[in-house]
Design a protein around this motif. Structure first.
Motif, short mmCIF file in Angstrom:
data_model
loop_
_atom_site.label_atom_id
_atom_site.label_comp_id
_atom_site.label_asym_id
_atom_site.label_seq_id
_atom_site.Cartn_x
_atom_site.Cartn_y
_atom_site.Cartn_z
N ASP A 484 0.87 -1.18 0.00
CA ASP A 484 0.00 0.00 0.00
C ASP A 484 0.91 1.23 0.00
N PHE A 485 1.05 1.85 -1.16
CA PHE A 485 2.02 2.94 -1.29
C PHE A 485 1.69 4.13 -0.40
N ASP A 486 0.41 4.37 -0.18
CA ASP A 486 0.05 5.50 0.68
C ASP A 486 0.52 5.27 2.11
N ARG A 487 0.35 4.03 2.59
CA ARG A 487 0.81 3.69 3.93
C ARG A 487 2.33 3.67 4.00
N LEU A 488 2.95 3.22 2.92
CA LEU A 488 4.42 3.22 2.88
C LEU A 488 4.96 4.64 3.01
N ALA A 489 4.32 5.58 2.31
CA ALA A 489 4.75 6.98 2.39
C ALA A 489 4.65 7.48 3.84
N GLU A 490 3.56 7.14 4.49
CA GLU A 490 3.37 7.59 5.88
C GLU A 490 4.41 6.99 6.81
N VAL A 491 4.74 5.72 6.60
CA VAL A 491 5.77 5.08 7.42
C VAL A 491 7.13 5.76 7.19
N CYS A 492 7.38 6.17 5.93
CA CYS A 492 8.64 6.87 5.63
C CYS A 492 8.65 8.28 6.19
N GLY A 493 7.47 8.82 6.52
CA GLY A 493 7.44 10.13 7.16
C GLY A 493 6.88 11.24 6.30
N PHE A 494 6.13 10.91 5.24
CA PHE A 494 5.53 11.99 4.46
C PHE A 494 4.11 11.62 4.03
N TRP A 495 3.42 12.59 3.44
CA TRP A 495 1.99 12.52 3.12
C TRP A 495 1.72 11.45 2.07
N GLY A 496 0.66 10.65 2.26
CA GLY A 496 0.26 9.66 1.27
C GLY A 496 -1.25 9.47 1.27
N GLU A 497 -1.81 9.20 0.10
CA GLU A 497 -3.24 8.93 -0.03
C GLU A 497 -3.46 8.01 -1.22
N LYS A 498 -4.50 7.19 -1.13
CA LYS A 498 -4.83 6.25 -2.19
C LYS A 498 -6.17 6.61 -2.81
N VAL A 499 -6.25 6.47 -4.16
CA VAL A 499 -7.50 6.74 -4.87
C VAL A 499 -7.82 5.53 -5.75
N ASP A 500 -9.04 5.01 -5.65
CA ASP A 500 -9.42 3.89 -6.50
C ASP A 500 -10.77 4.13 -7.20
N LYS A 501 -11.29 5.36 -7.12
CA LYS A 501 -12.52 5.73 -7.82
C LYS A 501 -12.30 7.05 -8.53
N ALA A 502 -12.70 7.10 -9.80
CA ALA A 502 -12.47 8.30 -10.61
C ALA A 502 -13.09 9.55 -10.00
N GLY A 503 -14.24 9.39 -9.39
CA GLY A 503 -14.93 10.54 -8.81
C GLY A 503 -14.20 11.18 -7.66
N ASN A 504 -13.27 10.47 -7.05
CA ASN A 504 -12.52 11.01 -5.91
C ASN A 504 -11.17 11.60 -6.31
N LEU A 505 -10.84 11.47 -7.60
CA LEU A 505 -9.47 11.81 -8.00
C LEU A 505 -9.15 13.30 -7.87
N SER A 506 -10.00 14.15 -8.37
CA SER A 506 -9.69 15.58 -8.43
C SER A 506 -9.43 16.17 -7.04
N GLU A 507 -10.32 15.87 -6.09
CA GLU A 507 -10.13 16.43 -4.75
C GLU A 507 -8.89 15.86 -4.07
N ALA A 508 -8.63 14.56 -4.28
CA ALA A 508 -7.43 13.95 -3.70
C ALA A 508 -6.17 14.56 -4.30
N MET A 509 -6.22 14.83 -5.60
CA MET A 509 -5.05 15.41 -6.26
C MET A 509 -4.80 16.83 -5.76
N GLN A 510 -5.84 17.57 -5.49
CA GLN A 510 -5.67 18.92 -4.94
C GLN A 510 -5.03 18.87 -3.56
N ARG A 511 -5.45 17.90 -2.73
CA ARG A 511 -4.83 17.76 -1.41
C ARG A 511 -3.36 17.37 -1.53
#
Length: 570
Positions: A484-511
């Motif tokens: 899980d790359f988002d969790r891996l990023a958090e373990v390394c010490g930086f921001w991570g998030e996962k998107v698996d639905k097109a409708g959620n992409l734009s807002e997640a990308m802005q964050r």
């Protein structure tokens, strides 16, 4: 008196270098100590290959010298793939490749490597410092070669040499002359005569047009000629260009392909495009390049001229007769407009059950900064960047086109972000590329480098899968079991998030883009996505059909339905 280490560091600073990428230890400890007391910044990477990629990313974007340094044997060897990449994309990088002590050289001592034999094939300069009094002279020559020839220079230094003192009595320095190069008047007259008499002309611009946008566009308008650009020249010819008809090549578009294949005269400007099948068979071909050795090495040419593109075209323009017949140009511009609509259509059709990678790239194009700098891993992320992110004269693009390596994106972005701390730097990563050099995610945190990583996560080596299927084979050994790359990023010490639905992409990308420091957005994209070439050959269709038959017989029929629906039936 100064030590050789101190002389090297001082010479590099005076040559304009600001950073040195590497891993400390063993034979370079005295050199890293000198770096610590100089104005050079040491960037501590976790793998030397990343250091070479990062140095190359910095130098490619800035045009200035960057440095990497490694210990003898394994340390220096780890640089080699990144050094090949930096050399082939024209980045002025200087590598300090250390060796064992001179007293042990030639005796089979542990970690002994013939650095010169290794690196002279991927450098414009590769020499050892044989005597302490040579130190400033050799390093000056190396830096001068890297900057003026736009390539990698390598200086080999034995471990014991670093700590020896030198008189350093001669003030050797680095020279960066500027010059103008163009063909002689008679050659320009002959070129103008051919252009004035030709019917349908296409201009094919490459990386040599890097500083010639305005001159090349004016030439296209005067000749009523469509301008096609190579993938490396997208950044420099794609914007503010009323003659632009896109790219040629495997990931090009139909208009660019047709412009090259149907013209009567093809004028290649600073283009060393390697794939002979994408050159016309019957047209007159004229090539202008700053390197005489490039003339006629990709396809047979009828006329070859040596010159800087901006200088040559500027001298050519007064010799040309303006054209009023724009039939050829207009027809290809209309086709290019259709090509763009087709590309846009794919990105504007989000599917609730999956995310198309084109949709991800087009969403990024809308949200990324006006002067963002992009890198992309070799493979499908490279395609989505080159096809769906727009150039505007302020954005920068870098991917591995001449070397074709994996895992280049975020390491190159690392160096680009160090060179331009105020710019938004975005790496388009494949899941295969990211995991190949995953350890340096920690470098982003340790060195506080705010690179934004966008992961196109299809759980496969997608480009290889496509190659296998086009050859009519079942894809083999391309499956990737990813974390899980988002969790891996958090373990390394930086921001991570996962998107698996097109409708959620734009807002997640802005964050993701707004997050402080490095950030990773893991996007699950459609695995069954073909990269369609601008012209489909019968063999490719039959081979893909053969893949379909084999897949059905092996119980993978659902994949065939998805492949046809997503790539042929739209």
């Amino acid at each position: 008196m100064l030590t050789v280490s101190e002389i090297i560091a001082d010479t590099l600073v005076k040559a304009g270098a600001k950073r040195c990428y590497g891993i400390v230890g063993d034979t370079i400890n005295h050199f890293t100590s000198a770096v610590r007391h100089s104005k050079l910044e040491w960037i501590h990477v976790r793998h030397e290959e990343v250091g070479a990629f990062a140095a190359g990313g910095e130098s490619y974007l800035s045009g200035e010298l960057s440095v990497c340094a490694g210990t003898t044997g394994p340390g220096s060897l780890h640089f080699i793939n990144g050094i090949f990449e930096s050399h082939r994309n024209g980045a002025p990088v200087l590598l300090i490749a250390s060796n064992i002590d001179r007293s042990e050289q030639g005796l089979g001592y542990p970690q002994e490597v013939d650095q010169k034999k290794l690196y002279e094939q991927c450098s414009v300069f590769c020499e050892p410092i044989a005597h302490p009094d040579q130190a400033r002279r050799i390093v000056s020559q190396a830096a001068q070669a890297a900057l003026n020839h736009r390539g990698v220079a390598v200086v080999v230094v034995n471990g014991d040499m670093f700590k020896i003192k030198s008189k350093d009595s001669i003030p050797w320095s680095v020279h960066r002359p500027r010059w103008l190069t163009r063909p002689e008047d008679a050659a320009l007259d002959a070129l103008a005569d051919k252009l004035n008499r030709a019917k349908n002309i296409t201009i094919y611009g490459g990386i040599g047009c890097r500083f010639a946008h305005d001159a090349v566009v004016e030439l296209g308008q005067q000749l009523a000629a469509p301008i096609v650009h190579t993938t490396r020249a997208k950044e420099f010819l794609d914007y503010d260009n009323p003659c632009n008809v896109g790219m040629n090549g495997l990931i090009g578009n139909p208009a660019g392909y047709r412009a090259v294949m149907t013209c009567d005269l093809l004028l290649c400007l600073g283009s060393d495009f390697a794939y002979t099948q994408f050159y016309p068979e019957k047209a007159t071909i004229i090539q202008v390049d700053i390197e005489a050795s490039h003339l006629g090495r990709r396809t047979a040419v009828d006329m070859g001229l040596v010159g800087d593109i901006n200088t040559t075209v500027s001298a050519l323009l007064p010799r040309l007769k303006p054209r009023s017949d724009k039939t050829f140009l207009d027809s290809l511009r209309a086709r290019y407009s259709s090509d763009l609509k087709q590309l846009q259509k794919r990105g504007n059709e989000p599917d609730p059950s999956l995310i198309h990678p084109q949709f991800v790239a087009q969403t990024l194009d809308k949200l990324a900064g006006e002067d963002a700098a992009f890198t992309a891993d070799g493979g499908s992320p490279m395609v989505w960047m080159l096809r769906h992110l727009h150039a505007n004269g302020k954005r920068s693009f870098l991917t591995s086109l001449s070397h074709g390596t994996m895992a280049n994106a975020y390491p190159q972005a690392l160096g680009m972000a160090k060179a331009y701390p105020g710019r938004q730097v975005i790496a388009l990563c494949g899941d295969g590329g990211l995991t190949m050099l995953m350890g340096d995610l920690l470098t982003l945190v340790q060195e506080k480098i705010p690179v934004k990583l966008l992961v196109f996560n299809n759980h496969s080596l997608g480009f290889v899968e496509m190659e296998q299927r086009i050859e009519g084979m079942l894809d083999s050994y391309t499956e990737l079991k990813n974390p899980d790359f988002d969790r891996l990023a958090e373990v390394c010490g930086f921001w991570g998030e996962k998107v698996d639905k097109a409708g959620n992409l734009s807002e997640a990308m802005q964050r993701w883009l707004a997050a402080e420091g490095p950030a990773l957005l893991d996007v699950t994209v459609n695995r069954m996505e073909l990269v369609m070439p601008p012209s489909i050959k019968a063999q490719q269709v039959s081979s893909t059909a053969l893949f379909g038959l084999k897949a059905i017989l092996s119980g993978r029929g659902d994949e065939v339905v998805d492949l046809l629906k997503d790539n042929f039936l739209r």
